[in-house]
Design a protein around this motif. Structure first.
Motif, PDB file in Angstrom:
ATOM      1  N   PRO A 175      42.892  40.632  49.444  1.00  0.00           N
ATOM      2  CA  PRO A 175      43.372  41.959  49.056  1.00  0.00           C
ATOM      3  C   PRO A 175      43.807  42.763  50.286  1.00  0.00           C
ATOM      4  O   PRO A 175      43.194  42.647  51.342  1.00  0.00           O
ATOM      5  CB  PRO A 175      42.139  42.610  48.409  1.00  0.00           C
ATOM      6  CG  PRO A 175      41.192  41.495  48.111  1.00  0.00           C
ATOM      7  CD  PRO A 175      41.461  40.463  49.147  1.00  0.00           C
ATOM      8  N   VAL A 236      34.708  45.447  46.880  1.00  0.00           N
ATOM      9  CA  VAL A 236      36.037  44.884  46.575  1.00  0.00           C
ATOM     10  C   VAL A 236      36.375  45.158  45.121  1.00  0.00           C
ATOM     11  O   VAL A 236      35.686  44.650  44.218  1.00  0.00           O
ATOM     12  CB  VAL A 236      36.060  43.362  46.851  1.00  0.00           C
ATOM     13  CG1 VAL A 236      37.449  42.795  46.590  1.00  0.00           C
ATOM     14  CG2 VAL A 236      35.621  43.076  48.278  1.00  0.00           C
ATOM     15  N   PRO A 237      37.412  45.940  44.860  1.00  0.00           N
ATOM     16  CA  PRO A 237      37.753  46.250  43.468  1.00  0.00           C
ATOM     17  C   PRO A 237      38.041  44.984  42.672  1.00  0.00           C
ATOM     18  O   PRO A 237      38.778  44.110  43.132  1.00  0.00           O
ATOM     19  CB  PRO A 237      39.023  47.110  43.584  1.00  0.00           C
ATOM     20  CG  PRO A 237      39.355  47.225  45.012  1.00  0.00           C
ATOM     21  CD  PRO A 237      38.321  46.533  45.840  1.00  0.00           C
ATOM     22  N   GLY A 238      37.415  44.888  41.519  1.00  0.00           N
ATOM     23  CA  GLY A 238      37.694  43.747  40.642  1.00  0.00           C
ATOM     24  C   GLY A 238      37.015  42.465  41.047  1.00  0.00           C
ATOM     25  O   GLY A 238      37.285  41.404  40.460  1.00  0.00           O
ATOM     26  N   PHE A 284      43.115  39.914  39.609  1.00  0.00           N
ATOM     27  CA  PHE A 284      43.018  40.958  40.643  1.00  0.00           C
ATOM     28  C   PHE A 284      44.116  42.002  40.451  1.00  0.00           C
ATOM     29  O   PHE A 284      43.872  43.210  40.575  1.00  0.00           O
ATOM     30  CB  PHE A 284      43.106  40.351  42.040  1.00  0.00           C
ATOM     31  CG  PHE A 284      42.968  41.369  43.126  1.00  0.00           C
ATOM     32  CD1 PHE A 284      41.714  41.885  43.451  1.00  0.00           C
ATOM     33  CD2 PHE A 284      44.073  41.859  43.805  1.00  0.00           C
ATOM     34  CE1 PHE A 284      41.579  42.870  44.434  1.00  0.00           C
ATOM     35  CE2 PHE A 284      43.945  42.832  44.789  1.00  0.00           C
ATOM     36  CZ  PHE A 284      42.692  43.337  45.103  1.00  0.00           C
ATOM     37  N   GLU A 287      43.082  44.326  37.762  1.00  0.00           N
ATOM     38  CA  GLU A 287      41.847  45.091  37.997  1.00  0.00           C
ATOM     39  C   GLU A 287      41.937  46.055  39.166  1.00  0.00           C
ATOM     40  O   GLU A 287      41.135  46.986  39.263  1.00  0.00           O
ATOM     41  CB  GLU A 287      40.687  44.115  38.280  1.00  0.00           C
ATOM     42  CG  GLU A 287      40.321  43.241  37.112  1.00  0.00           C
ATOM     43  CD  GLU A 287      39.420  43.951  36.123  1.00  0.00           C
ATOM     44  OE1 GLU A 287      38.620  44.798  36.547  1.00  0.00           O
ATOM     45  OE2 GLU A 287      39.532  43.652  34.916  1.00  0.00           O
ATOM     46  N   SER A 288      42.846  45.804  40.084  1.00  0.00           N
ATOM     47  CA  SER A 288      42.764  46.512  41.369  1.00  0.00           C
ATOM     48  C   SER A 288      43.650  47.734  41.448  1.00  0.00           C
ATOM     49  O   SER A 288      43.761  48.347  42.502  1.00  0.00           O
ATOM     50  CB  SER A 288      43.146  45.558  42.491  1.00  0.00           C
ATOM     51  OG  SER A 288      44.533  45.280  42.391  1.00  0.00           O
ATOM     52  N   LEU A 291      46.731  47.297  44.096  1.00  0.00           N
ATOM     53  CA  LEU A 291      46.489  46.826  45.456  1.00  0.00           C
ATOM     54  C   LEU A 291      47.115  45.434  45.596  1.00  0.00           C
ATOM     55  O   LEU A 291      46.846  44.549  44.781  1.00  0.00           O
ATOM     56  CB  LEU A 291      44.980  46.758  45.694  1.00  0.00           C
ATOM     57  CG  LEU A 291      44.472  46.655  47.124  1.00  0.00           C
ATOM     58  CD1 LEU A 291      44.939  47.842  47.958  1.00  0.00           C
ATOM     59  CD2 LEU A 291      42.942  46.609  47.113  1.00  0.00           C
TER      60      LEU A 291
END
Ligand code: HSE
Length: 317
Positions: A175, A236-238, A284, A287-288, A291
């Motif tokens: 990411p 960490v997002p997601g 990702f 969810e992010s 990003l």
């Protein structure tokens, strides 16, 4: 002029916090070195970092590693270094370790290879410590030796190279965010509940045994982190959704790479790593909240740092 390449590495590998790591084939960093008049690191140029890394040799991980090597060799020879960053900073894939390792390998080659791998490891770690304030062998050792490496002790180095089952591959999702290792370590505290510790060392033993016997089922059962990942997952997002996606797509295991934000998934072969990686990337992205992320897939890098011909254009990516 001599140039050396050192690959990215995945440290911790779920159950081996600070003691286990493996090398990727790519991406990595390249350091080139030329002789220079006068003793020490006479100049240091960094390319590919948008001007963010220090060029004072004592404060740069590659420069500090070479200073340590020159002292160890008790030489008054001088060198000029150029670091070509192929790895993003603070990404969890051993960026500073790759620079330090490539630097000492290149200088050792220039001088006719007077230093052993163990000395190069110690100097690369000294460089990381001088420049970053801390050093852990779990990135430096695989970047130098290649394959899977257990760093049973760092000082003096007690490095155990582990076998890599045929075709073992990984997907690494990076990411576009940065996590400072020091901040991620500050989350950990200094106490581990005994129950979690028991599960963790059982898994580390299981993973090492699984590598020796190429038992993919045992490897998969052992790739669980009961100690560190629970305390870092929220960084960490997601992350949990990506982990579930990787396991659902057939990964043997999935966890944070080093202190993150990169997320790795180990897989039985490259085609499954590519399928797993795409599943991770898709989840990702959902969810992010926009990003961006890089996806790297490759077999575990059996070859660690090495001398290359050509310069930055040859950095494998
Ligand atoms: N083992 C280290 C950590 C790797 O997870 O903090 C980062 O240097």
């Amino acid at each position: 002029m001599i140039a050396a390449y050192a690959p990215a590495s995945v440290s911790n590998v779920a159950c081996g916090f600070d003691v286990l790591g493996f090398a990727l084939e790519a991406p990595g960093d390249v350091v080139s070195v030329a002789p220079a008049d006068g003793p020490g690191v006479r100049s240091l140029i960094v390319r590919g970092d948008d001007g963010r890394l220090p060029t004072d040799p004592a404060r740069n991980t590659a420069g500090a590693a070479v200073i340590a090597l020159l002292e160890r060799l008790e030489t008054t020879r001088g060198v000029a270094l150029t670091v070509h960053k192929g790895l993003p900073l603070a990404s969890g894939v051993g960026s500073s370790a790759a620079s330090a390792v490539a630097a000492v390998v290149a200088v050792n080659e220039l001088f006719g290879r007077p230093a052993s791998l163990e000395v190069l490891l110690e100097c690369a770690m000294a460089g990381e410590r001088a420049a970053c304030g801390a050093a852990h062998p779990d990135n430096v050792a695989p970047a130098l030796y290649g394959g899977f490496v257990l760093a049973r002790a760092a000082a003096p180095p007690d490095i155990v190279r582990l076998p890599v089952p045929a075709h073992l591959a990984c997907a690494v999702l990076h990411p576009h965010m940065e996590i400072e290792t020091g901040a991620a370590r500050a989350l950990l505290g200094d106490a581990v509940p005994l129950g979690a510790a028991i599960k963790q060392w059982a898994n580390l033993g299981g993973l090492v045994a699984g590598l020796f016997t190429a038992d993919l089922g045992l490897i998969a059962r052992s790739l669980v982190d009961h100690v560190v990942e629970p305390r870092r997952a929220a960084l960490v997002p997601g992350f949990r959704a990506v982990q579930q996606a990787a396991l659902g797509a057939g990964a043997l295991g999935c966890s944070l790479s080093g202190s993150g934000p990169s997320i790795f998934a180990l897989c039985d072969a490259l085609p499954s790593a590519q399928r797993v990686g795409e599943a991770m990337r898709t989840v990702f992205a959902a969810e992010s909240r926009a990003l961006a992320a890089d996806l790297w897939t490759c077999e575990v890098g059996r070859e660690g740092a090495r001398i290359i011909t050509g310069l930055a254009a040859s950095v494998p990516r």
